[in-house]
Structure formats: structure tokens, C-alpha cells
Design a protein around this motif. Structure first.
Motif, mmCIF file in Angstrom:
data_model
loop_
_atom_site.group_PDB
_atom_site.id
_atom_site.type_symbol
_atom_site.label_atom_id
_atom_site.label_comp_id
_atom_site.label_asym_id
_atom_site.label_seq_id
_atom_site.Cartn_x
_atom_site.Cartn_y
_atom_site.Cartn_z
ATOM 1 N N MET A 113 -33.093 68.956 47.647
ATOM 2 C CA MET A 113 -34.169 68.457 48.501
ATOM 3 C C MET A 113 -35.536 68.756 47.903
ATOM 4 N N ASN A 114 -35.643 69.882 47.204
ATOM 5 C CA ASN A 114 -36.905 70.206 46.528
ATOM 6 C C ASN A 114 -37.229 69.162 45.460
ATOM 7 N N SER A 115 -36.177 68.671 44.774
ATOM 8 C CA SER A 115 -36.395 67.707 43.695
ATOM 9 C C SER A 115 -36.727 66.309 44.220
ATOM 10 N N ILE A 116 -36.131 65.905 45.341
ATOM 11 C CA ILE A 116 -36.370 64.541 45.817
ATOM 12 C C ILE A 116 -37.547 64.458 46.797
ATOM 13 N N ALA A 117 -37.829 65.566 47.505
ATOM 14 C CA ALA A 117 -38.941 65.541 48.457
ATOM 15 C C ALA A 117 -40.271 65.832 47.783
ATOM 16 N N TRP B 274 -40.700 68.159 55.354
ATOM 17 C CA TRP B 274 -39.416 67.755 55.919
ATOM 18 C C TRP B 274 -38.216 68.065 55.031
ATOM 19 N N GLY B 275 -38.442 68.225 53.724
ATOM 20 C CA GLY B 275 -37.324 68.395 52.809
ATOM 21 C C GLY B 275 -36.454 69.599 53.110
ATOM 22 N N TRP B 276 -37.074 70.727 53.500
ATOM 23 C CA TRP B 276 -36.308 71.949 53.756
ATOM 24 C C TRP B 276 -35.441 71.832 55.006
ATOM 25 N N ARG B 277 -35.778 70.911 55.911
ATOM 26 C CA ARG B 277 -35.068 70.809 57.183
ATOM 27 C C ARG B 277 -33.676 70.175 57.045
#
Length: 440
Positions: A177-181, A188-191
Motif C-alpha cells: 500500500m505504501n508503494s501504490i498509495a 487512506w493507504g494504511w487503512r
């Protein structure tokens, strides 16, 4: 263990081991997800306005609350696990953990609801702690009590795989999620990984609902040896064993949360390493644990649990200073080596640990006794470790004090290991008649 028809049937045994491993994987996925977010996300999202050090301490402080709740969870679910059975209790812990993790994924930040945000975060962390506090004892016992006596180290190492699997899944998803967000990771990525916990709980429920109760606990019920108040009874009869079980984990529990949680803060904030690189190294180290944990559990059946565990303690203590020296090089290969070796030495202890602790207690008090001993270490070792390390680093500007802290934990564990009763002595004690006042 006698060859009853149930034990002789490989299908229920296999289901019990798989259910234990799957359930602990989901529980630790949820727990580690929070730990990683506490290092990378929560200081900015829930504790803005603090300076960098204060924000880190506040985030790790909420993490510690979850550790403090774990012995309470062990007592609550240990009572029911020894009264009504392992299987039903483990379903409850799974639902509790999944619910709290999902809601964290929906929680607004400080800028949206103010001080209510960190307060709700703390409350949900407490619920997480209660769930994981009741999980370990039941999952390890379900695997052990369905297994064979001479292979208890190997059988109880399978639910221990929940740690590297949970760490692997949580770290991989956060890294993905860190890479795509990108810059929206904190928005929102961490959620997303927190919300996905619902799907994992569905898988866990399907597996656990197909498991039969352990034959050892069924014999306890058949002989009317179920304790009326198992928590109080085990504290009265086995308080020394509970305390030693907690202290023997100091060398495993405290360094582990430095190796997988504090390292994220140290690597990104102090050494200025890329967040993705540190997450990837932790991911590789967790993958190694999928092999090393059952190997060391198996070796404990061959050479003895106390010897295997003692080797792990010594290796962890000797590695305390080289660990930070490897990290401080900032060289990719050496940093990876340091992180991988740290978890291999941890696995030397974690592989045989389930059987080492559980074998100390009788079947009718085992869920309560083993759970309390195991989870008490979360209060005195795992929870405070990142806080202590962060304080030492801020006060001294060096990792030397942290290394000495690791060495001190290893010394305490060696003493506790030497004082733990041998397996033969425990079996002689458990063969003595049970006091009738404590059973129904």
C-alpha cells in the motif's frame, strides 16, 4: 499420550494443527499491523503537534496498552478455556481481534475528531490485547494436546508460525500500500490492510469451526477434573511456574519488538534509510522464520527444550552489539543480514517455547497457567521495550545502552531457565493426586 481412536486419526490432528496456525496467523497479523503503523503512521495521524520524539513515544505508548491488556485476556479466556474447552474459546478470541482491527481501519484522525481519535485508538488497542492474550494459550494447547508426546516441540511450533506469517502478511500489505498509495499512504493507504482483517477472520472461522475439542481436555471432563476457578487455582498452586515462564521470555520478547518495531523508527528516523527498504528487510526475515521456527521446535524434541532454548538466549545476548553495528553501516546487504540474524536467534527460543511453557502445567489448569505466564511477559518485556529503547536513544544519542538492555534481558532469562523444573520433575508432580477442592 494413550492411543485413543481420536488421537490415532490423523484427520482431526491435522485440522487442529492447521486451525491453530491459521488462527494465530490472523491474530498476529492484526497485532503486528498495529505495531508497524505505530512506528510509521500513528505519530503523524493521531498525535500531531508533538515534536518528533514525543509523537513516537505517544504512539508506542498506545502500543504498550495492548500489551498490558494481554494478561487480562489470558485470565479471562484461560478461565473459559479450562472450563468449557479450547475450541469454543478460540472462536471468541478470533472474533474479538478481527472486530477491533477492522474498526481501527475506519477511525478518523486527530484533525477530524480531536482528542477522541487517540482515545478510541487506545480503547481498540485494549480490545486487541484482550483477544491476543487469550489466543496463544488455546492455539498452542490445541496443537499440543492433539499431538504425540515425543513430538510436542514440533507440534507446538506450528501455531508459533503465526508470528512470522502474521508479520509477513502485515508488513507485505503495508509495504504494498505504501508503494501504490505514495503520498496518500497516510491518508487512506494504511487503512486497507486493517479493513482486510474481516476477510481473514472469515477464513479463520471456517477452519476453526471444523476442529474437534482436544482429547486431553475431553478426558479432563470425563474424569470430572475440571477446575471450578482455574485462574485462582493455578495462581495458588503454580505461581512460581507462572513467574518463571514470564521471565524466561525476557530474552525473546523484549528483543523481538526491538527487532520488528523499533527498528522501523531507528532505521527511518535515525539512520535515514528508506521506509520501503526497512519493510522489505523485515519481510525477508519473517519469511526465514517459516522454516526456522519448526526446525528449532523439532530440534528441541531431539536435544531437549531447555538446551535449545538456552542456545537461543546466549546467541541473542552475543548479538546485541553486532546487531546495531550492522544497522549503522547503512549498507543494504549488512542491514539485511542484521535483521535476518536477529529473528533467527529469536526463533531458536520461539520454536520450542510453546511446549517448554505448556508442559509445566496440568491439563485442567494449562490454558490459564500457560497463558498467564506467556502474556505476563508482554507487560514486563514486549510492551516496554520500544519505549525504553526510544528513551535510551533520545537520552544518549547512541544504541549502546539499548544493546546492554538486550544483554540484561538475556541474563534474566538464563537464570529463569535454570530455575524452571525439568520435564521429568513436572510429570512426577502432575502424577500426584489432584486436590478435590479445586475441581468439579
Amino acid at each position: 499420550m494413550a492411543n485413543t481412536p481420536e488421537v490415532g486419526n490423523r484427520t482431526p490432528r491435522r485440522r487442529a494443527v492447521v486451525a491453530s496456525a491459521v488462527g494465530t496467523t490472523i491474530e498476529w497479523y492484526d497485532f503486528f499491523l498495529y505495531n508497524t503503523a505505530a512506528a510509521l503512521v500513528f505519530p503523524a495521524l493521531f498525535f500531531p503537534g508533538h515534536d518528533e520524539f514525543a509523537g513516537v513515544l505517544a504512539a508506542f505508548g498506545t502500543q504498550f496498552v495492548g500489551f498490558a491488556a494481554r494478561p487480562i485476556g489470558a485470565a479471562i479466556f484461560g478461565h473459559y478455556g479450562d472450563r468449557i474447552g479450547r475450541r469454543t474459546t478460540l472462536i471468541a478470541t478470533l472474533l474479538l481481534m478481527g472486530f477491533s482491527t477492522f474498526v481501527i481501519g475506519l477511525l478518523p484522525g486527530y484533525t477530524s475528531i480531536g482528542v477522541a481519535a487517540p482515545l478510541l485508538l487506545v480503547l481498540l488497542r485494549v480490545v486487541q490485547g484482550l483477544g491476543v492474550g487469550g489466543e496463544w494459550g488455546g492455539s498452542v494447547l490445541l496443537a499440543m494436546e492433539w499431538g504425540r508426546g515425543r513430538r510436542r516441540g514440533l507440534f507446538t511450533s506450528w501455531p508459533q508460525l503465526g508470528v512470522p506469517l502474521g508479520l509477513l502478511l502485515s508488513t507485505a500489505l503495508l509495504g504494498f500500500m505504501n508503494s501504490i498509495a505514495g503520498p496518500d499512504f497516510l491518508v487512506w493507504g494504511w487503512r486497507v490492510p486493517f479493513l482486510l482483517s474481516v476477510a481473514l477472520v472469515g477464513v479463520g472461522l471456517y477452519v476453526r469451526l471444523r476442529v474437534q475439542e482436544s482429547p486431553e481436555f475431553e478426558r479432563v471432563k470425563a474424569t470430572r477434573a475440571v477446575a471450578r476457578r482455574p485462574v485462582l487455582e493455578v495462581i495458588r498452586r503454580n505461581w512460581r511456574d507462572i513467574l518463571l515462564s514470564a521471565l524466561v521470555r525476557m530474552s525473546e520478547q523484549a528483543p523481538f519488538y526491538l527487532f520488528v518495531t523499533f527498528v522501523l523508527t531507528y532505521g527511518t528516523r535515525t539512520l535515514k534509510l528508506e521506509r520501503g527498504a526497512v519493510l522489505s528487510d523485515t519481510l525477508i526475515a519473517a519469511a526465514v522464520g517459516l522454516v526456522s521456527i519448526p526446525v528449532f521446535g523439532y530440534l528441541s524434541d531431539r536435544i531437549g527444550r531447555r538446551l535449545m532454548y538456552g542456545i537461543g538466549i546466549v546467541c541473542t545476548g552475543l548479538f546485541a552489539f553486532p546487531y546495531f553495528l550492522l544497522l549503522d553501516t547503512r549498507a543494504g546487504g549488512l542491514v539485511l543480514l542484521g535483521i535476518v540474524l536477529s529473528l533467527v536467534f529469536h526463533d531458536m527460543q520461539y520454536g520450542p517455547q510453546g511446549a517448554l511453557i505448556a508442559e509445566v502445567f496440568g491439563t485442567n489448569l494449562r490454558y490459564s497457567g500457560a497463558g498467564l505466564g506467556y502474556q505476563l511477559a508482554s507487560v514486563i518485556a514486549g510492551g516496554p521495550a520500544p519505549l525504553i529503547a526510544a528513551y535510551i536513544l533520545n537520552a544518549t544519542g547512541s544504541s549502546t545502552g539499548i544493546s546492554w538492555y538486550i544483554v540484561g534481558c538475556c541474563v534474566l532469562s538464563l537464570v529463569a531457565l535454570a530455575l524452571m523444573p525439568s520435564r521429568a520433575r513436572v510429570e512426577r508432580r502432575l502424577a500426584e493426586p489432584v486436590e478435590q477442592a479445586g475441581v468439579s
